[in-house]
Design a protein around this motif. Structure first.
Motif, PDB file in Angstrom:
ATOM      1  N   ILE A 178       0.839  -1.205   0.000  1.00 18.59           N
ATOM      2  CA  ILE A 178       0.000   0.000   0.000  1.00 18.59           C
ATOM      3  C   ILE A 178       0.873   1.254   0.000  1.00 18.59           C
ATOM      4  O   ILE A 178       0.642   2.200  -0.757  1.00 18.59           O
ATOM      5  N   LEU A 179       1.911   1.253   0.865  1.00 18.80           N
ATOM      6  CA  LEU A 179       2.801   2.406   0.941  1.00 18.80           C
ATOM      7  C   LEU A 179       3.577   2.584  -0.362  1.00 18.80           C
ATOM      8  O   LEU A 179       3.745   3.709  -0.848  1.00 18.80           O
ATOM      9  N   ASN A 180       4.035   1.474  -0.945  1.00 20.85           N
ATOM     10  CA  ASN A 180       4.735   1.537  -2.241  1.00 20.85           C
ATOM     11  C   ASN A 180       3.836   2.141  -3.311  1.00 20.85           C
ATOM     12  O   ASN A 180       4.264   2.968  -4.120  1.00 20.85           O
ATOM     13  N   ASN A 181       2.578   1.696  -3.333  1.00 22.32           N
ATOM     14  CA  ASN A 181       1.626   2.212  -4.317  1.00 22.32           C
ATOM     15  C   ASN A 181       1.392   3.710  -4.125  1.00 22.32           C
ATOM     16  O   ASN A 181       1.282   4.458  -5.103  1.00 22.32           O
ATOM     17  N   LEU A 182       1.314   4.136  -2.860  1.00 26.02           N
ATOM     18  CA  LEU A 182       1.099   5.563  -2.565  1.00 26.02           C
ATOM     19  C   LEU A 182       2.297   6.404  -3.004  1.00 26.02           C
ATOM     20  O   LEU A 182       2.141   7.443  -3.656  1.00 26.02           O
ATOM     21  N   MET A 183       3.505   5.936  -2.655  1.00 24.34           N
ATOM     22  CA  MET A 183       4.708   6.708  -2.990  1.00 24.34           C
ATOM     23  C   MET A 183       4.987   6.675  -4.489  1.00 24.34           C
ATOM     24  O   MET A 183       5.273   7.705  -5.104  1.00 24.34           O
ATOM     25  N   GLY A 184       4.910   5.490  -5.069  1.00 27.40           N
ATOM     26  CA  GLY A 184       5.134   5.374  -6.508  1.00 27.40           C
ATOM     27  C   GLY A 184       4.068   6.103  -7.300  1.00 27.40           C
ATOM     28  O   GLY A 184       4.362   6.793  -8.288  1.00 27.40           O
ATOM     29  N   GLY A 185       2.817   5.970  -6.847  1.00 21.97           N
ATOM     30  CA  GLY A 185       1.704   6.645  -7.510  1.00 21.97           C
ATOM     31  C   GLY A 185       1.827   8.154  -7.453  1.00 21.97           C
ATOM     32  O   GLY A 185       1.516   8.855  -8.425  1.00 21.97           O
ATOM     33  N   SER A 186       2.317   8.667  -6.330  1.00 20.84           N
ATOM     34  CA  SER A 186       2.476  10.118  -6.197  1.00 20.84           C
ATOM     35  C   SER A 186       3.527  10.642  -7.172  1.00 20.84           C
ATOM     36  O   SER A 186       3.383  11.732  -7.731  1.00 20.84           O
ATOM     37  N   LEU A 187       4.584   9.851  -7.395  1.00 18.13           N
ATOM     38  CA  LEU A 187       5.600  10.248  -8.370  1.00 18.13           C
ATOM     39  C   LEU A 187       5.048  10.221  -9.788  1.00 18.13           C
ATOM     40  O   LEU A 187       5.329  11.110 -10.603  1.00 18.13           O
ATOM     41  N   ILE A 188       4.258   9.194 -10.104  1.00 11.97           N
ATOM     42  CA  ILE A 188       3.659   9.086 -11.440  1.00 11.97           C
ATOM     43  C   ILE A 188       2.688  10.241 -11.685  1.00 11.97           C
ATOM     44  O   ILE A 188       2.692  10.862 -12.750  1.00 11.97           O
ATOM     45  N   ILE A 189       1.863  10.543 -10.684  1.00 12.13           N
ATOM     46  CA  ILE A 189       0.926  11.671 -10.795  1.00 12.13           C
ATOM     47  C   ILE A 189       1.690  12.983 -10.977  1.00 12.13           C
ATOM     48  O   ILE A 189       1.318  13.829 -11.794  1.00 12.13           O
ATOM     49  N   LEU A 190       2.782  13.142 -10.216  1.00 11.09           N
ATOM     50  CA  LEU A 190       3.609  14.339 -10.333  1.00 11.09           C
ATOM     51  C   LEU A 190       4.188  14.469 -11.742  1.00 11.09           C
ATOM     52  O   LEU A 190       4.176  15.554 -12.337  1.00 11.09           O
ATOM     53  N   SER A 191       4.680  13.353 -12.292  1.00 13.87           N
ATOM     54  CA  SER A 191       5.277  13.388 -13.635  1.00 13.87           C
ATOM     55  C   SER A 191       4.236  13.735 -14.693  1.00 13.87           C
ATOM     56  O   SER A 191       4.508  14.513 -15.610  1.00 13.87           O
ATOM     57  N   ILE A 192       3.029  13.178 -14.561  1.00 10.87           N
ATOM     58  CA  ILE A 192       1.946  13.470 -15.514  1.00 10.87           C
ATOM     59  C   ILE A 192       1.518  14.934 -15.399  1.00 10.87           C
ATOM     60  O   ILE A 192       1.307  15.619 -16.409  1.00 10.87           O
ATOM     61  N   TYR A 193       1.438  15.419 -14.155  1.00  8.57           N
ATOM     62  CA  TYR A 193       1.074  16.823 -13.921  1.00  8.57           C
ATOM     63  C   TYR A 193       2.101  17.762 -14.563  1.00  8.57           C
ATOM     64  O   TYR A 193       1.742  18.774 -15.183  1.00  8.57           O
ATOM     65  N   MET A 194       3.385  17.411 -14.434  1.00  5.89           N
ATOM     66  CA  MET A 194       4.449  18.235 -15.000  1.00  5.89           C
ATOM     67  C   MET A 194       4.332  18.309 -16.519  1.00  5.89           C
ATOM     68  O   MET A 194       4.508  19.370 -17.115  1.00  5.89           O
ATOM     69  N   LEU A 195       4.007  17.168 -17.136  1.00  6.60           N
ATOM     70  CA  LEU A 195       3.869  17.135 -18.597  1.00  6.60           C
ATOM     71  C   LEU A 195       2.640  17.922 -19.059  1.00  6.60           C
ATOM     72  O   LEU A 195       2.697  18.664 -20.041  1.00  6.60           O
ATOM     73  N   ILE A 196       1.525  17.740 -18.334  1.00  5.55           N
ATOM     74  CA  ILE A 196       0.298  18.473 -18.671  1.00  5.55           C
ATOM     75  C   ILE A 196       0.525  19.979 -18.542  1.00  5.55           C
ATOM     76  O   ILE A 196       0.149  20.763 -19.414  1.00  5.55           O
ATOM     77  N   LYS A 197       1.149  20.380 -17.442  1.00  2.00           N
ATOM     78  CA  LYS A 197       1.429  21.800 -17.203  1.00  2.00           C
ATOM     79  C   LYS A 197       2.345  22.366 -18.289  1.00  2.00           C
ATOM     80  O   LYS A 197       2.203  23.512 -18.720  1.00  2.00           O
TER      81      LYS A 197
END
Length: 201
Positions: A178-197
């Motif tokens: 669960i913690l891995n999914n949260l941390m890894g997911g937050s990085l993936i969301i951050l990377s997608i947000y950076m590209l969208i922005k």
């Protein structure tokens, strides 16, 4: 040099280094899964990588780069993709604290590259240079680089120690996953947000 300037250098370095970001989350996850000792090369790579980036930009290169906005776009794209890669690597990692030798921990090169491809690191460097780099003398900048290196190393080690301590609390694979999914997911969301922005701003 005035004490107030030294204090300002430390506060700036500490704030930028301790605040959550791709590097810190990666260190937390690596230390949680592999232990602090095996994460230390990644911490060293990130600290040295950032310091070399700061030196590279500080000695006149930043003035040249500022005239090429396309360069920053390339850094943001490559950085976003690399952060995405680190995120999925965390999610796909085995949810066990005691891991076998054939599962690689984050290494020195990963930490070094992540800093050079991390837009947050570039912003921190350019902001620090604008604040503490004097056109008259390089001495304040050299001192700032030294303070930042030591502060950065300590802050990243604190994230590593936190991950190591957290491993003692999270005792089963379900909690770790669960913690891995949260941390890894937050990085993936951050990377997608950076590209969208980047492309839709």
């Amino acid at each position: 040099m005035q004490f107030s300037i030294l204090l300002s250098m430390f506060i700036f370095s500490f704030t930028m280094s301790i605040s959550p970001g791709p590097i810190n989350i990666s260190i937390l996850s690596s230390s949680l899964m592999h232990g602090f000792k095996k994460t230390l090369p990644f911490i060293s790579g990130a600290s040295i990588g950032f310091s070399l980036l700061l030196i590279f930009l500080g000695f006149g290169i930043s003035k040249t780069i500022m005239h090429y906005p396309t360069f920053f776009m390339i850094i943001e794209i490559l950085g976003s993709l690399f952060i995405f890669y680190i995120g999925q690597k965390i999610i796909c990692s085995k949810a066990e604290v005691e891991i076998s030798n054939n599962i690689a921990a984050a290494n020195f090169i990963d930490g070094f590259l992540l800093q050079w491809l991390n837009p947050k690191a570039w912003i921190a460097c350019l902001s620090g240079i604008s604040l503490f780099c004097s056109p008259v003398s390089y001495h304040p900048f050299i001192l700032f680089t030294l303070i930042y290196f030591i502060t950065c190393y300590i802050c990243l080690m604190l994230w590593g120690i936190s991950g190591h301590k957290l491993a003692k609390i999270l005792t089963n694979s379900r909690q770790l996953k669960i913690l891995n999914n949260l941390m890894g997911g937050s990085l993936i969301i951050l990377s997608i947000y950076m590209l969208i922005k980047l492309f839709w701003s």
